[in-house]
Design a protein around this motif. Structure first.
Motif, PDB file in Angstrom:
ATOM      1  N   HIS A 148     -12.048   8.224   4.378  1.00  0.00           N
ATOM      2  CA  HIS A 148     -11.901   9.677   4.549  1.00  0.00           C
ATOM      3  C   HIS A 148     -12.663  10.428   3.443  1.00  0.00           C
ATOM      4  O   HIS A 148     -12.052  11.110   2.616  1.00  0.00           O
ATOM      5  CB  HIS A 148     -10.422  10.057   4.535  1.00  0.00           C
ATOM      6  N   ASN A 151     -12.005  14.323   3.127  1.00  0.00           N
ATOM      7  CA  ASN A 151     -10.791  14.674   2.396  1.00  0.00           C
ATOM      8  C   ASN A 151     -10.944  14.412   0.903  1.00  0.00           C
ATOM      9  O   ASN A 151     -10.441  15.169   0.068  1.00  0.00           O
ATOM     10  CB  ASN A 151      -9.599  13.888   2.942  1.00  0.00           C
ATOM     11  N   THR A 185      -4.032  12.684   4.829  1.00  0.00           N
ATOM     12  CA  THR A 185      -4.937  11.543   4.967  1.00  0.00           C
ATOM     13  C   THR A 185      -4.186  10.321   5.474  1.00  0.00           C
ATOM     14  O   THR A 185      -4.670   9.611   6.368  1.00  0.00           O
ATOM     15  CB  THR A 185      -5.605  11.224   3.619  1.00  0.00           C
ATOM     16  N   LYS A 186      -3.003  10.071   4.910  1.00  0.00           N
ATOM     17  CA  LYS A 186      -2.209   8.914   5.340  1.00  0.00           C
ATOM     18  C   LYS A 186      -1.838   9.032   6.818  1.00  0.00           C
ATOM     19  O   LYS A 186      -1.977   8.064   7.584  1.00  0.00           O
ATOM     20  CB  LYS A 186      -0.932   8.836   4.485  1.00  0.00           C
ATOM     21  N   GLU A 188      -3.297  10.923   9.148  1.00  0.00           N
ATOM     22  CA  GLU A 188      -4.499  10.869   9.973  1.00  0.00           C
ATOM     23  C   GLU A 188      -4.970   9.430  10.146  1.00  0.00           C
ATOM     24  O   GLU A 188      -5.361   9.011  11.241  1.00  0.00           O
ATOM     25  CB  GLU A 188      -5.614  11.699   9.330  1.00  0.00           C
ATOM     26  N   ASP A 189      -4.920   8.660   9.075  1.00  0.00           N
ATOM     27  CA  ASP A 189      -5.332   7.262   9.128  1.00  0.00           C
ATOM     28  C   ASP A 189      -4.472   6.481  10.123  1.00  0.00           C
ATOM     29  O   ASP A 189      -4.984   5.656  10.884  1.00  0.00           O
ATOM     30  CB  ASP A 189      -5.208   6.649   7.726  1.00  0.00           C
ATOM     31  N   ARG A 209      -8.800   4.461   1.405  1.00  0.00           N
ATOM     32  CA  ARG A 209      -8.787   5.739   2.128  1.00  0.00           C
ATOM     33  C   ARG A 209      -9.593   6.809   1.395  1.00  0.00           C
ATOM     34  O   ARG A 209     -10.428   7.476   1.987  1.00  0.00           O
ATOM     35  CB  ARG A 209      -7.342   6.219   2.316  1.00  0.00           C
ATOM     36  N   LEU A 210      -9.285   6.998   0.108  1.00  0.00           N
ATOM     37  CA  LEU A 210      -9.858   8.118  -0.643  1.00  0.00           C
ATOM     38  C   LEU A 210     -10.585   7.715  -1.926  1.00  0.00           C
ATOM     39  O   LEU A 210     -11.647   8.268  -2.234  1.00  0.00           O
ATOM     40  CB  LEU A 210      -8.759   9.121  -1.009  1.00  0.00           C
TER      41      LEU A 210
END
Length: 215
Positions: A148, A151, A185-186, A188-189, A209-210
């Protein structure tokens, strides 16, 4: 047009809260916002279908709408607090080198955000699987490093804003906004893993993720 209006509204909030037109960080913040708006339009304008999705995306997840609403309120809170801080001079006071550093960090975050937007033709402002547009996984460019990057860019940019605006107290709503982005983000993932074909394999190949090496 909406993006430019939003930037002007944010400028009015900053200057109104500060009680003076000479609050120069507000003008720098607005200039950065307008530059972002122009570049985003140019990036999206290369693909008419993509421009339509980013300007007026179809309905996303209900929980995402709520998070976006809270995020908007936190943004307003950050601007109001920064302006009031400039008016009343709450300690600790930050000087112009902090603003320069904050500007650099914010530009870096904006650059990462725009790079992710340019790379991913399914980049959208809402969380949704775009079946109507033949949604596929993007695993190139910054998406090879984290899942992501858009984000991640927003988080980096947000962390620079309290310094750019010379307001330590505005870091409180800014940090809350960062927490909200991590939560978003969590979720959406998880949605992408459940609904987007090939995303589970991509998640196994691109672990973070980030932040590489952390989360």
């Amino acid at each position: 047009m909406a993006g430019f209006v939003t930037n002007l509204v944010f400028l009015a909030i900053l200057l109104g809260s500060a009680g003076r037109l000479s609050y120069w960080p507000a003008w720098v913040y607005t200039a950065l916002g307008i530059a972002m708006t122009i570049v985003r339009r140019r990036v999206a304008g290369q693909d008419a279908d993509l421009a339509k999705e980013r300007a007026a995306p179809s309905a996303g997840e209900d929980w995402d709408k709520k998070l976006l609403g809270v995020g908007f309120l936190l943004t307003l809170a950050m601007l109001v607090v920064a302006g009031l801080d400039a008016r009343f001079g709450w300690p600790p006071r930050l000087t112009w080198p902090w603003s320069v550093a904050g500007f650099v960090v914010s530009v870096a975050g904006s650059g990462l955000f725009l790079r992710a937007m340019k790379e991913n033709r399914f980049f959208s402002s809402v969380v949704r699987v775009q079946r109507d547009r033949g949604h596929t996984v993007c695993s190139t460019g910054p998406y090879r490093v984290v899942r992501h990057p858009g984000n991640a860019g927003m988080i980096v940019g947000t962390l620079g804003l309290p310094f750019l605006l010379l307001s330590a107290w505005s870091a409180i709503p800014a940090l809350l906004f960062v927490v909200l982005l991590v939560v978003r983000t969590k979720r959406e993932d998880d949605v992408l893993a459940e609904e987007l074909e090939g995303y589970r394999a991509y998640r196994e190949a691109t672990r973070y993720r980030l932040v590489p090496g952390i989360w």
